[in-house]
Design an enzyme around this catalytic site. Sequence first.
Site, PDB file in Angstrom:
ATOM      1  N   CYS A 150      44.021   4.010  23.468  1.00 36.61           N
ATOM      2  CA  CYS A 150      43.505   5.342  23.781  1.00 36.61           C
ATOM      3  C   CYS A 150      42.110   5.310  24.403  1.00 36.61           C
ATOM      4  O   CYS A 150      41.641   6.333  24.905  1.00 36.61           O
ATOM      5  CB  CYS A 150      43.532   6.232  22.545  1.00 36.61           C
ATOM      6  SG  CYS A 150      42.408   5.745  21.227  1.00 36.61           S
ATOM      7  N   ARG A 179      46.239  12.404  29.475  1.00 36.05           N
ATOM      8  CA  ARG A 179      45.489  13.267  28.571  1.00 36.05           C
ATOM      9  C   ARG A 179      45.263  14.632  29.223  1.00 36.05           C
ATOM     10  O   ARG A 179      45.266  15.666  28.533  1.00 36.05           O
ATOM     11  CB  ARG A 179      44.139  12.621  28.214  1.00 36.05           C
ATOM     12  CG  ARG A 179      44.223  11.425  27.268  1.00 36.05           C
ATOM     13  CD  ARG A 179      44.643  11.868  25.863  1.00 36.05           C
ATOM     14  NE  ARG A 179      43.758  12.900  25.349  1.00 36.05           N
ATOM     15  CZ  ARG A 179      42.588  12.665  24.752  1.00 36.05           C
ATOM     16  NH1 ARG A 179      42.175  11.421  24.576  1.00 36.05           N
ATOM     17  NH2 ARG A 179      41.854  13.669  24.292  1.00 36.05           N
ATOM     18  N   ARG A 193      36.459  19.080  18.282  1.00 37.38           N
ATOM     19  CA  ARG A 193      36.469  17.630  18.037  1.00 37.38           C
ATOM     20  C   ARG A 193      35.448  17.387  16.938  1.00 37.38           C
ATOM     21  O   ARG A 193      34.234  17.462  17.165  1.00 37.38           O
ATOM     22  CB  ARG A 193      36.108  16.885  19.323  1.00 37.38           C
ATOM     23  CG  ARG A 193      36.172  15.367  19.239  1.00 37.38           C
ATOM     24  CD  ARG A 193      35.870  14.787  20.613  1.00 37.38           C
ATOM     25  NE  ARG A 193      35.722  13.344  20.579  1.00 37.38           N
ATOM     26  CZ  ARG A 193      36.709  12.472  20.772  1.00 37.38           C
ATOM     27  NH1 ARG A 193      37.933  12.903  21.004  1.00 37.38           N
ATOM     28  NH2 ARG A 193      36.491  11.175  20.732  1.00 37.38           N
ATOM     29  N   HIS A 239      44.735  12.718  15.431  1.00 39.45           N
ATOM     30  CA  HIS A 239      44.346  12.860  16.840  1.00 39.45           C
ATOM     31  C   HIS A 239      45.605  13.213  17.634  1.00 39.45           C
ATOM     32  O   HIS A 239      46.090  12.427  18.462  1.00 39.45           O
ATOM     33  CB  HIS A 239      43.735  11.561  17.339  1.00 39.45           C
ATOM     34  CG  HIS A 239      42.983  11.686  18.629  1.00 39.45           C
ATOM     35  ND1 HIS A 239      42.814  12.880  19.305  1.00 39.45           N
ATOM     36  CD2 HIS A 239      42.353  10.743  19.404  1.00 39.45           C
ATOM     37  CE1 HIS A 239      42.121  12.689  20.408  1.00 39.45           C
ATOM     38  NE2 HIS A 239      41.833  11.403  20.494  1.00 39.45           N
ATOM     39  N   ASP A 255      43.778   0.289  18.796  1.00 38.43           N
ATOM     40  CA  ASP A 255      42.700   1.263  18.955  1.00 38.43           C
ATOM     41  C   ASP A 255      41.421   0.586  18.475  1.00 38.43           C
ATOM     42  O   ASP A 255      41.428  -0.570  18.032  1.00 38.43           O
ATOM     43  CB  ASP A 255      43.037   2.519  18.130  1.00 38.43           C
ATOM     44  CG  ASP A 255      42.052   3.654  18.354  1.00 38.43           C
ATOM     45  OD1 ASP A 255      41.310   3.620  19.354  1.00 38.43           O
ATOM     46  OD2 ASP A 255      42.002   4.570  17.520  1.00 38.43           O
ATOM     47  N   GLN A 306      46.103  12.990  21.621  1.00 39.18           N
ATOM     48  CA  GLN A 306      46.247  11.637  22.159  1.00 39.18           C
ATOM     49  C   GLN A 306      47.707  11.207  22.155  1.00 39.18           C
ATOM     50  O   GLN A 306      48.203  10.602  23.102  1.00 39.18           O
ATOM     51  CB  GLN A 306      45.412  10.648  21.343  1.00 39.18           C
ATOM     52  CG  GLN A 306      45.559   9.197  21.782  1.00 39.18           C
ATOM     53  CD  GLN A 306      45.067   8.970  23.201  1.00 39.18           C
ATOM     54  OE1 GLN A 306      43.951   9.332  23.531  1.00 39.18           O
ATOM     55  NE2 GLN A 306      45.898   8.380  24.054  1.00 39.18           N
TER      56      GLN A 306
END
Length: 356
Positions: free
Chosen positions: A305, A332, A143, A170, A265, A173
């Site tokens: 998310c 997730r 990450r 991402h 988001d 996600q």
Amino acid sequence: MTTKIFALKNAWFCGLKTIQNINLKNFSIGAVTRAPVNLKGRSFLTLKDFSSDEIKHLLWVSRDLKHRIKYEKQYLPLLQGKSIAMIFEKRSTRTRISTETGFALLGGHPCFLTSQDIHLGVNESSADTARVLSGLCDIVLARVYSHTTLEDLVKDSSIPIINGLSDLYHPIQILADFLTLQEHYGSLSGLTVSWIGDGNNVLHSFMMTAAKLGVHLRIATPEGYDPDSSVLQEAKRLSEKHGTQLFLTSDPVEAARGSNVLVTDTWVSMGQEDEKKQRIKDFHGYQITMQTANVAKLDWTFLHCLPRKQEEVDDQVFYSSRSLVFPEAENRKWTIMGLMVSLLTDYYPQIPKPRF
């Protein structure tokens, strides 16, 4: 006479098998058929690199593991004896917990590494780090701030690298998002997703995936916050190839019109804290409210998310029965498990293939 009786018994047995193959809601009908999809040894930096069949396979494996482990209470040590290095330049709740618990639940050993625990890009090059980890672990999830860090790791790694988030994409996600939508609606093809917010990494991953699943995409971003131009060009190509609609505007209400799914988001990502005041000003009018939802379809749902801030979506939408944010967060875990199993093993789903 004996032949007739045998034929009758055989027909009865085949009929019984057919009944047994009639599956539950949201699954296809018929026996499980093996598809020529094998992702073992692949890295996972962006969904741009994965075909429609490969993405559907990942969602199928994820739903299979969820069904067998969560509902059937089975223990599946599919990753026993394996280890994962989890490199986190950016903090996270969902990415860390889902990966760490998921890998352990499958019998493997997760190792969490922050910037204070590892020399990546500081006292040791990405190339050397990749070669060292390749000898010590079976897979890496990173990450990171810059997508180029992931690309550098892949160049010198002999084990799969997973993008746990970068400035450009991402993808893990989006797997969770589409699993959530498939579970809720029963299929994905023909749905319309409306993105209302920043032209960021999550949107980029939607743009690399939606058309491959037959999903239409409507995007509203403020002027100056558009998605990356190269990502947009590829999204247009995918939309044309798969026969889906891609619509861009700066009007949030227009983007939401006729949509099944409203998505937003954060307006201020990690590393953009100095821009917060200006961004809040520039995103004025982009909060998702019931007024926004009024122009969506009657079956509209909402995704985010997380973590969420109230200026992005009000409480009335976020905590409503239309909000899927908490099932989305749970998924997730199942999708990262499905991904890791697919990249490390030859596992094939035991449940019938869901409808996509």
